[in-house]
Design a protein around this motif. Structure first.
Motif, mmCIF file in Angstrom:
data_model
loop_
_atom_site.group_PDB
_atom_site.id
_atom_site.type_symbol
_atom_site.label_atom_id
_atom_site.label_comp_id
_atom_site.label_asym_id
_atom_site.label_seq_id
_atom_site.Cartn_x
_atom_site.Cartn_y
_atom_site.Cartn_z
ATOM 1 N N ASN B 51 0.823 -1.207 0.000
ATOM 2 C CA ASN B 51 0.000 0.000 0.000
ATOM 3 C C ASN B 51 0.857 1.257 0.000
ATOM 4 O OD1 ASN B 51 -2.709 -0.698 -0.162
ATOM 5 N ND2 ASN B 51 -2.692 -1.453 1.942
ATOM 6 N N GLY B 52 0.512 2.195 -0.858
ATOM 7 C CA GLY B 52 1.208 3.474 -0.868
ATOM 8 C C GLY B 52 2.595 3.438 -1.463
ATOM 9 N N ALA B 53 2.970 2.345 -2.122
ATOM 10 C CA ALA B 53 4.305 2.258 -2.702
ATOM 11 C C ALA B 53 4.275 2.721 -4.150
ATOM 12 C CB ALA B 53 4.807 0.824 -2.635
ATOM 13 N N THR B 54 5.435 3.163 -4.667
ATOM 14 C CA THR B 54 5.496 3.572 -6.062
ATOM 15 C C THR B 54 6.101 2.454 -6.904
ATOM 16 O OG1 THR B 54 7.704 4.481 -5.900
ATOM 17 C CG2 THR B 54 5.886 5.953 -5.357
ATOM 18 N N ALA B 55 6.128 2.684 -8.222
ATOM 19 C CA ALA B 55 6.683 1.690 -9.136
ATOM 20 C C ALA B 55 8.189 1.543 -8.892
ATOM 21 C CB ALA B 55 6.426 2.113 -10.571
ATOM 22 N N PRO B 56 8.739 0.338 -9.122
ATOM 23 C CA PRO B 56 10.158 0.115 -8.845
ATOM 24 C C PRO B 56 11.080 0.707 -9.903
ATOM 25 C CG PRO B 56 9.176 -1.871 -9.659
ATOM 26 C CD PRO B 56 8.075 -0.886 -9.542
ATOM 27 N N ILE B 57 10.999 1.997 -10.096
ATOM 28 C CA ILE B 57 11.951 2.690 -10.968
ATOM 29 C C ILE B 57 12.753 3.604 -10.054
ATOM 30 C CG2 ILE B 57 12.223 4.227 -12.929
ATOM 31 C CD1 ILE B 57 9.321 3.350 -13.668
ATOM 32 N N PHE B 58 14.056 3.356 -9.968
ATOM 33 C CA PHE B 58 14.809 3.990 -8.894
ATOM 34 C C PHE B 58 15.471 5.290 -9.297
ATOM 35 C CE2 PHE B 58 14.440 -0.464 -7.779
ATOM 36 C CZ PHE B 58 13.903 -0.335 -6.510
ATOM 37 N N ALA B 59 15.376 5.645 -10.573
ATOM 38 C CA ALA B 59 15.948 6.921 -10.992
ATOM 39 C C ALA B 59 15.056 8.060 -10.491
ATOM 40 C CB ALA B 59 16.074 6.973 -12.502
ATOM 41 N N GLY B 60 15.635 9.027 -9.832
ATOM 42 C CA GLY B 60 14.893 10.219 -9.458
ATOM 43 C C GLY B 60 14.051 10.121 -8.216
ATOM 44 N N ILE B 61 14.186 9.040 -7.438
ATOM 45 C CA ILE B 61 13.472 8.988 -6.157
ATOM 46 C C ILE B 61 14.511 8.763 -5.056
ATOM 47 C CG2 ILE B 61 11.353 8.100 -7.158
ATOM 48 C CD1 ILE B 61 12.119 5.365 -6.116
ATOM 49 N N SER B 62 14.137 9.109 -3.820
ATOM 50 C CA SER B 62 15.097 8.963 -2.734
ATOM 51 C C SER B 62 15.161 7.502 -2.302
ATOM 52 C CB SER B 62 14.712 9.856 -1.564
ATOM 53 O OG SER B 62 13.550 9.333 -0.955
ATOM 54 N N ARG B 63 16.216 7.146 -1.605
ATOM 55 C CA ARG B 63 16.451 5.751 -1.228
ATOM 56 C C ARG B 63 15.389 5.211 -0.294
ATOM 57 N NH1 ARG B 63 21.537 2.971 -2.928
ATOM 58 N NH2 ARG B 63 21.902 4.323 -4.691
ATOM 59 N N SER B 64 14.753 6.110 0.457
ATOM 60 C CA SER B 64 13.832 5.641 1.483
ATOM 61 C C SER B 64 12.404 5.488 0.955
ATOM 62 C CB SER B 64 13.839 6.608 2.657
ATOM 63 O OG SER B 64 13.525 7.905 2.184
ATOM 64 N N THR B 65 12.170 5.842 -0.321
ATOM 65 C CA THR B 65 10.810 5.729 -0.859
ATOM 66 C C THR B 65 10.392 4.268 -0.933
ATOM 67 O OG1 THR B 65 11.373 7.614 -2.230
ATOM 68 C CG2 THR B 65 9.327 6.489 -2.724
ATOM 69 N N LYS B 66 9.151 4.007 -0.513
ATOM 70 C CA LYS B 66 8.646 2.638 -0.601
ATOM 71 C C LYS B 66 8.324 2.284 -2.055
ATOM 72 C CE LYS B 66 5.016 1.674 1.873
ATOM 73 N NZ LYS B 66 3.996 1.080 2.762
ATOM 74 N N THR B 67 8.805 1.137 -2.531
ATOM 75 C CA THR B 67 8.425 0.674 -3.866
ATOM 76 C C THR B 67 7.827 -0.724 -3.751
ATOM 77 O OG1 THR B 67 10.553 -0.354 -4.282
ATOM 78 C CG2 THR B 67 10.316 1.932 -4.970
ATOM 79 N N VAL B 68 7.078 -1.109 -4.790
ATOM 80 C CA VAL B 68 6.555 -2.479 -4.809
ATOM 81 C C VAL B 68 7.689 -3.420 -5.206
ATOM 82 C CG1 VAL B 68 4.229 -1.734 -5.339
ATOM 83 C CG2 VAL B 68 5.781 -2.266 -7.179
ATOM 84 N N ASP B 69 7.480 -4.719 -4.974
ATOM 85 C CA ASP B 69 8.539 -5.705 -5.185
ATOM 86 C C ASP B 69 8.808 -5.904 -6.679
ATOM 87 O OD1 ASP B 69 10.281 -7.720 -5.059
ATOM 88 O OD2 ASP B 69 9.051 -9.085 -3.881
ATOM 89 N N PRO B 70 10.013 -5.583 -7.157
ATOM 90 C CA PRO B 70 10.289 -5.765 -8.592
ATOM 91 C C PRO B 70 10.499 -7.217 -8.991
ATOM 92 C CG PRO B 70 12.189 -4.820 -7.499
ATOM 93 C CD PRO B 70 11.126 -4.929 -6.466
ATOM 94 N N VAL B 71 10.814 -8.087 -8.031
ATOM 95 C CA VAL B 71 11.115 -9.483 -8.394
ATOM 96 C C VAL B 71 9.877 -10.175 -8.936
ATOM 97 C CG1 VAL B 71 11.895 -11.693 -7.519
ATOM 98 C CG2 VAL B 71 12.990 -9.622 -6.744
ATOM 99 N N VAL B 72 8.733 -10.008 -8.244
ATOM 100 C CA VAL B 72 7.520 -10.665 -8.748
ATOM 101 C C VAL B 72 7.094 -10.042 -10.075
ATOM 102 C CG1 VAL B 72 6.579 -11.559 -6.616
ATOM 103 C CG2 VAL B 72 6.134 -9.217 -7.250
ATOM 104 N N GLN B 73 7.429 -8.762 -10.271
ATOM 105 C CA GLN B 73 7.099 -8.158 -11.576
ATOM 106 C C GLN B 73 7.912 -8.801 -12.686
ATOM 107 O OE1 GLN B 73 7.004 -3.989 -11.675
ATOM 108 N NE2 GLN B 73 5.601 -3.828 -9.965
ATOM 109 N N ALA B 74 9.190 -9.094 -12.393
ATOM 110 C CA ALA B 74 10.006 -9.793 -13.398
ATOM 111 C C ALA B 74 9.422 -11.169 -13.679
ATOM 112 C CB ALA B 74 11.443 -9.910 -12.911
ATOM 113 N N LEU B 75 8.939 -11.836 -12.612
ATOM 114 C CA LEU B 75 8.308 -13.143 -12.802
ATOM 115 C C LEU B 75 7.079 -13.027 -13.692
ATOM 116 C CD1 LEU B 75 8.463 -14.842 -9.292
ATOM 117 C CD2 LEU B 75 9.598 -15.540 -11.361
ATOM 118 N N THR B 76 6.259 -11.988 -13.432
ATOM 119 C CA THR B 76 5.049 -11.795 -14.232
ATOM 120 C C THR B 76 5.394 -11.563 -15.685
ATOM 121 O OG1 THR B 76 4.231 -10.665 -12.288
ATOM 122 C CG2 THR B 76 2.851 -10.610 -14.218
#
Lengths: 80, 114, 166
Positions: B51-76
């Motif tokens: 909840n409340g997480a952004t997409a797992p694109i790490f350019a231009g966001i701070s390190r502490s921003t919550k993102t969704v899990d990119p591993v399951v996205q790669a699986l999908t």
């Protein structure tokens, strides 16, 4: 879980059912592309732009082409 | 974590299975199989979502921003690629069978002949 | 590749000219205009795949779609000329092989398979990925070639059925 996600999930269930219930393959191919579009929107709302892009590409290019060729081939020499 | 995505995934899986079982046309069957497979996309993305997480694109966001899990996205993503390959292979088998047996109804194909 | 093998034996006599005219001017113009746009979009998706959403697979499929547009809007013969099958099959092999070579290069130098040899660059730039861009391009070539091959096999099948009906 935001409301848009709930709406799209339910929509996905409904359209998925419609895809299965469309018995004519040609109609089904059309409904299937709607299903692909709903899936793309769902992926975007689930914060998965990468997956959404690949589903978009697959749903607009690969699936319809392959499906339509198969349907046309089967229809040509078939009953009609 | 809501149970709705899993319920929808289960629904899609069983609807697709129903389509596969009752299908009278191999092309229809193939599309029903993709509906079945699409239930796995929903499950995978629902597992990785927070909840409340952004997409797992790490350019231009701070390190502490919550993102969704990119591993399951790669699986999908892999899942989607596999589903296209499965559709292509099944449809080519269907077309091949149509040229040989002149039918795409699973019940009318009585025997296998080489 | 399995599709290619399956569909190949049904069309031994394919050298005749397929029926391929498109008579609608609007479709033709729009299609021809869209071909470069689509190809460019595919290249862009593949090039920036590891920075923005996108990647080798998506870029590859869009590239193949550009070629298919050429057929949908123009002539099947133009599509055939733009995708000589020997070259496409070679490109598919190069793509798959390139991926393995990048992986083996890491193995040869004493690191695990597919270890990032080139190391990270500046964050967020095109060269930030080390050997990931190489893998990405290998995947893009592989996917584009495989898709062109796939569509080619299906179109040949379709064209064949058209001819046998006439």
């Amino acid at each position: 879980m935001i409301p848009l996600q709930v709406v799209l999930l339910v929509l996905m269930g409904i359209v998925g059912t419609t895809v299965v219930l469309a018995r004519d393959p040609l109609r089904q191919a059309i409904v299937n592309s709607v299903y692909g579009l709903v899936a793309v929107l769902l992926f975007v709302v689930f914060q998965a732009p990468d997956v959404a892009l690949s589903e978009l590409v697959v749903g607009t290019v690969a699936m319809p082409l392959v499906l339509l060729v198969a349907i046309l081939k089967v229809r040509r020499k078939g009953g009609r | 974590m809501s149970y709705l995505p899993f319920a929808i995934a289960g629904w899609l899986f069983f609807v697709g299975l129903y389509g596969v079982v009752t299908s009278r046309n191999y092309i229809h069957l193939t599309v029903c199989l993709t509906v079945m497979q699409s239930s796995t996309y929903v499950v995978l993305l629902a597992i990785g979502y927070r909840n409340g997480a952004t997409a797992p694109i790490f350019a231009g966001i701070s390190r502490s921003t919550k993102t969704v899990d990119p591993v399951v996205q790669a699986l999908t993503l892999t899942d989607i690629v596999v589903s296209v390959v499965v559709v292509a292979l099944l449809l080519s088998l269907t077309m091949d069978m149509f040229t040989r047996a002149k039918t795409v109804d699973p019940d009318e194909v009585r025997e296998l002949s080489g | 590749m399995g599709v290619a093998l399956l569909l190949r034996d049904t069309r031994d006599r394919k050298s005749e000219r397929p029926y391929d005219r498109v008579d609608n001017d609007a479709v033709q113009l729009l299609g021809i205009l869209m071909v470069p746009v689509t190809v460019l979009l595919g290249l862009w998706l593949a090039a920036y795949g590891y920075i923005t959403p996108g990647g080798g697979f998506q870029g590859g499929v869009v590239l193949a779609a550009g070629l298919v547009l050429l057929w949908a809007a123009g002539r099947y013969r133009a599509y055939r000329a733009a995708s000589p099958m020997e070259l496409v099959e070679l490109a598919e092999g190069v793509g798959a092989g390139g991926y393995v070579v990048v992986g083996l290069a890491a193995l040869v130098s004493g690191a695990p398979f597919l270890h990032n040899l080139l190391g990270p660059g500046d964050f967020g730039t095109l060269l930030s990925g080390g050997s990931i861009p190489l893998l990405n391009w290998a995947a893009a070539i592989e996917v584009a070639a495989a898709n062109v091959l796939l569509f080619h096999e299906f179109f040949e099948e379709y064209v064949l059925s058209l001819r046998s009906r006439r």
